[in-house]
Design a protein around this motif. Structure first.
Motif, PDB file in Angstrom:
ATOM      1  N   LYS A 130       0.833  -1.191   0.000  1.00  0.00           N
ATOM      2  CA  LYS A 130       0.000   0.000   0.000  1.00  0.00           C
ATOM      3  C   LYS A 130       0.880   1.258   0.000  1.00  0.00           C
ATOM      4  N   PRO A 131       0.396   2.340  -0.594  1.00  0.00           N
ATOM      5  CA  PRO A 131       1.178   3.583  -0.624  1.00  0.00           C
ATOM      6  C   PRO A 131       1.212   4.249   0.760  1.00  0.00           C
ATOM      7  N   ILE A 132       2.158   5.138   0.929  1.00  0.00           N
ATOM      8  CA  ILE A 132       2.253   5.934   2.149  1.00  0.00           C
ATOM      9  C   ILE A 132       1.047   6.872   2.185  1.00  0.00           C
ATOM     10  N   GLU A 133       0.417   6.979   3.358  1.00  0.00           N
ATOM     11  CA  GLU A 133      -0.697   7.903   3.544  1.00  0.00           C
ATOM     12  C   GLU A 133      -0.668   8.408   4.982  1.00  0.00           C
ATOM     13  N   PRO A 134      -1.315   9.540   5.251  1.00  0.00           N
ATOM     14  CA  PRO A 134      -1.282  10.103   6.594  1.00  0.00           C
ATOM     15  C   PRO A 134      -1.739   9.097   7.655  1.00  0.00           C
ATOM     16  N   GLY A 135      -0.979   9.008   8.727  1.00  0.00           N
ATOM     17  CA  GLY A 135      -1.306   8.130   9.843  1.00  0.00           C
ATOM     18  C   GLY A 135      -0.708   6.739   9.770  1.00  0.00           C
ATOM     19  N   CYS A 136      -0.135   6.358   8.630  1.00  0.00           N
ATOM     20  CA  CYS A 136       0.424   5.015   8.513  1.00  0.00           C
ATOM     21  C   CYS A 136       1.813   4.947   9.158  1.00  0.00           C
ATOM     22  N   LEU A 137       2.212   3.736   9.509  1.00  0.00           N
ATOM     23  CA  LEU A 137       3.550   3.509  10.030  1.00  0.00           C
ATOM     24  C   LEU A 137       4.479   3.217   8.860  1.00  0.00           C
ATOM     25  N   ALA A 138       5.693   3.743   8.945  1.00  0.00           N
ATOM     26  CA  ALA A 138       6.678   3.520   7.888  1.00  0.00           C
ATOM     27  C   ALA A 138       8.059   3.349   8.503  1.00  0.00           C
ATOM     28  N   LEU A 139       8.925   2.695   7.756  1.00  0.00           N
ATOM     29  CA  LEU A 139      10.318   2.521   8.146  1.00  0.00           C
ATOM     30  C   LEU A 139      11.162   3.432   7.274  1.00  0.00           C
ATOM     31  N   ILE A 140      12.059   4.193   7.890  1.00  0.00           N
ATOM     32  CA  ILE A 140      12.973   5.048   7.128  1.00  0.00           C
ATOM     33  C   ILE A 140      14.113   4.163   6.634  1.00  0.00           C
ATOM     34  N   LEU A 141      14.328   4.134   5.321  1.00  0.00           N
ATOM     35  CA  LEU A 141      15.280   3.209   4.712  1.00  0.00           C
ATOM     36  C   LEU A 141      16.709   3.728   4.619  1.00  0.00           C
ATOM     37  N   ARG A 142      16.890   5.024   4.420  1.00  0.00           N
ATOM     38  CA  ARG A 142      18.235   5.573   4.206  1.00  0.00           C
ATOM     39  C   ARG A 142      18.419   6.864   4.987  1.00  0.00           C
ATOM     40  N   GLY A 143      19.660   7.315   5.030  1.00  0.00           N
ATOM     41  CA  GLY A 143      19.968   8.582   5.689  1.00  0.00           C
ATOM     42  C   GLY A 143      20.336   8.396   7.150  1.00  0.00           C
TER      43      GLY A 143
END
Length: 95
Positions: free
Chosen positions: A2-15
Motif C-alpha cells: 500500500k502507498p504511504i498515507e497520513p497516519g500510517c507507520l513507515a520505516l525510514i530506509l536511508r539517511g
C-alpha cells in the motif's frame, strides 16, 4: 504494498535516520517549500525544498521534533498487501 498515507507507520530506509519507525503526518509535493530547523532552534529556521515528493513524519523515539523524509526513503510497514485484492481462499464459501 500500500502507498504511504497520513497516519500510517513507515520505516525510514536511508539517511541518518535509517531503520527508525515513524508515522506519516503530511505529504509535501516535490518543489514545494517547507520550513526546517537544522539546529533545533527557532533562530536556525529556514525554507528548503525537495526535488521529489516527501513526507513530514513523527518519530516515537523523538516526539518533540518533526522530520521530513523523501518518499522513496520510506517503506510502509502497516497493512502489508492492498486489502482490496481478493484471493481464491477469500472467495471460498463454508460448506
Amino acid at each position: 504494498m500500500k502507498p504511504i498515507e497520513p497516519g500510517c507507520l513507515a520505516l525510514i530506509l536511508r539517511g541518518n535516520m535509517a531503520n527508525h519507525v515513524c508515522t506519516a503526518v503530511e505529504k509535501i509535493p516535490a518543489n514545494q517549500p517547507f520550513t526546517i530547523h537544522p539546529d533545533r532552534t527557532w533562530e536556525s529556521e529556514r525554507q528548503t525544498t525537495f526535488s521529489c515528493d516527501a513526507w513530514r513524519v513523527d518519530l516515537a523515539s523523538d516526539p518533540s521534533v518533526g522530520y521530513t523524509v523523501a518518499e522513496h526513503n520510506l517503506m510502509r510497514i502497516d497493512g502489508g498487501e492492498d486489502e482490496s485484492v481478493t484471493t481464491e481462499q477469500d472467495q471460498e464459501l463454508p460448506a
